[in-house]
Design an enzyme around this catalytic site. Structure first.
Site, PDB file in Angstrom:
ATOM      1  N   ASP A  67       0.821  -1.214   0.000  1.00  0.00           N
ATOM      2  CA  ASP A  67       0.000   0.000   0.000  1.00  0.00           C
ATOM      3  C   ASP A  67       0.851   1.259   0.000  1.00  0.00           C
ATOM      4  OD1 ASP A  67       0.978  -0.431   2.549  1.00  0.00           O
ATOM      5  OD2 ASP A  67      -0.963  -0.511   3.537  1.00  0.00           O
ATOM      6  N   ASN A 135      -7.435  -2.391  14.288  1.00  0.00           N
ATOM      7  CA  ASN A 135      -8.826  -2.783  14.016  1.00  0.00           C
ATOM      8  C   ASN A 135      -8.901  -4.005  13.093  1.00  0.00           C
ATOM      9  OD1 ASN A 135      -8.061  -1.714  11.590  1.00  0.00           O
ATOM     10  ND2 ASN A 135      -9.501   0.004  11.596  1.00  0.00           N
ATOM     11  N   HIS A 137      -7.117  -4.394  10.293  1.00  0.00           N
ATOM     12  CA  HIS A 137      -6.856  -4.155   8.863  1.00  0.00           C
ATOM     13  C   HIS A 137      -5.537  -4.795   8.444  1.00  0.00           C
ATOM     14  CE1 HIS A 137      -4.912  -0.028   9.875  1.00  0.00           C
ATOM     15  NE2 HIS A 137      -3.946  -0.738   9.344  1.00  0.00           N
ATOM     16  N   GLU A 142      -9.639  -1.676   5.474  1.00  0.00           N
ATOM     17  CA  GLU A 142     -10.311  -1.356   6.731  1.00  0.00           C
ATOM     18  C   GLU A 142     -11.522  -2.265   6.935  1.00  0.00           C
ATOM     19  OE1 GLU A 142      -8.847   0.444   8.765  1.00  0.00           O
ATOM     20  OE2 GLU A 142      -8.431   2.495   8.113  1.00  0.00           O
TER      21      GLU A 142
HETATM   22  C1  GLP Z   1      -0.438   0.626   8.716  1.00  0.00           C
HETATM   23  C2  GLP Z   1      -0.105  -0.250   7.508  1.00  0.00           C
HETATM   24  C3  GLP Z   1      -0.355  -1.727   7.788  1.00  0.00           C
HETATM   25  C4  GLP Z   1       0.250  -2.114   9.125  1.00  0.00           C
HETATM   26  C5  GLP Z   1      -0.386  -1.293  10.232  1.00  0.00           C
HETATM   27  C6  GLP Z   1       0.109  -1.661  11.625  1.00  0.00           C
HETATM   28  O1  GLP Z   1      -1.772   0.978   8.778  1.00  0.00           O
HETATM   29  N1  GLP Z   1      -0.825   0.118   6.320  1.00  0.00           N
HETATM   30  O2  GLP Z   1       0.200  -2.492   6.733  1.00  0.00           O
HETATM   31  O3  GLP Z   1       0.075  -3.482   9.366  1.00  0.00           O
HETATM   32  O4  GLP Z   1      -0.071   0.063   9.974  1.00  0.00           O
HETATM   33  O5  GLP Z   1       1.315  -1.021  11.895  1.00  0.00           O
HETATM   34  P1  GLP Z   1       2.246  -1.326  13.134  1.00  0.00           P
HETATM   35  O6  GLP Z   1       3.050  -2.510  12.766  1.00  0.00           O
HETATM   36  O7  GLP Z   1       3.081  -0.080  13.251  1.00  0.00           O
HETATM   37  O8  GLP Z   1       1.375  -1.543  14.310  1.00  0.00           O
END
Ligand code: GLP
Length: 237
Positions: A67, A135, A137, A142
């Site tokens: 993404d 959440n 995702h 989402e």
């Molecule tokens: C972002 C990314 C996700 C990732 C999420 C959790 O929203 N788009 O791919 O898994 O953050 O991030 P973290 O690993 O910092 O908790």
């Protein structure tokens, strides 16, 4: 599904890096699906250490990221392209023109179609690395995203904007839209590797892996993937 519980973040990162390096050794021209967020950073650091030792070669590897924020160019410090360059691509011998991140600046429809075509042209993803949002995702899919989505544009939930605000100077600077591989794009990867760390992720991880398979919890679809490995730790260290 294979679930591996680790004693701390360092071990999560080592185990995940082991699986990625095994993939590269088995298939030097592997297509790796990569992820951003803070969780995979330790995995990338470990891969770099093995690369520095001469144990890993990225020269034939291709990468496709999940993404990108809409509206940020690849030189913006909070863009996912910048993140990937900093944490991995600039530190190993992957060919830059073999690294792909969705285009956050392009015309939305064309950018999505182009990324779908790219993944198809590459012959699909051999191994997809994933983190998980608070959440549930994955990528930026989402809650309530239809399971059959391919690459698409999303409006980020307020809770995601808030969670990601820690990386920006102020919450007003956090983009409210992103371009992301869809759940179907992710499920089409041949293997999936999900990493999660810390107490605050345990509840959503439990729901994702053992709760009902529902669009309310996007990661729950992973239960249906034939080759899913989950590596996690409850530890905050
Ligand atoms: C972002 C990314 C996700 C990732 C999420 C959790 O929203 N788009 O791919 O898994 O953050 O991030 P973290 O690993 O910092 O908790």
């Amino acid at each position: 599904m294979k679930v591996i519980k680790c004693k701390d973040y360092y071990n999560v990162s080592r185990q995940a890096a082991n699986i990625i390096s095994a993939q590269i050794i088995m298939k030097p021209n592997a297509v790796l699906g990569l992820a951003t967020g803070s969780t995979p950073v330790g995995t990338y650091d470990q891969l770099v250490r093995w690369y520095d030792k001469g144990d890993l070669d990225f020269s034939e590897v291709t990468t496709v990221n999940l993404d990108e924020y809409r509206g940020l160019s690849g030189t913006h410090e909070q863009s996912y392209r910048y993140f990937m360059n900093k944490h991995l691509f600039d530190r190993v011998n992957v060919r830059k023109d073999h690294t792909f991140v969705p285009d956050g600046l392009g015309e939305p429809k064309a950018a999505c179609a182009e990324y779908d075509r790219l993944i198809e042209r590459l012959g699909g993803i051999d191994l997809q690395l994933l983190g998980i949002g608070n959440n549930g995702h994955i990528g930026f899919n989402e809650p309530d995203t239809a399971f059959e989505t391919m690459v698409h544009i999303v409006d980020l939930k307020q809770s995601t904007v808030e969670a990601n605000a820690r990386f920006f100077r102020s919450i007003d600077e956090v983009p409210t839209q992103a371009i992301t591989m869809g759940l179907k794009s992710i499920m089409q990867a041949k293997k999936i590797l999900l990493v999660a760390a810390g107490k605050k992720k345990m509840d959503i991880l439990q729901k994702s892996l053992y709760g009902p398979v529902t669009p309310d919890v996007p990661a729950s679809i992973l239960q249906l993937h034939p080759d899913l490995t989950v590596i996690y730790t409850e530890s905050e260290e």
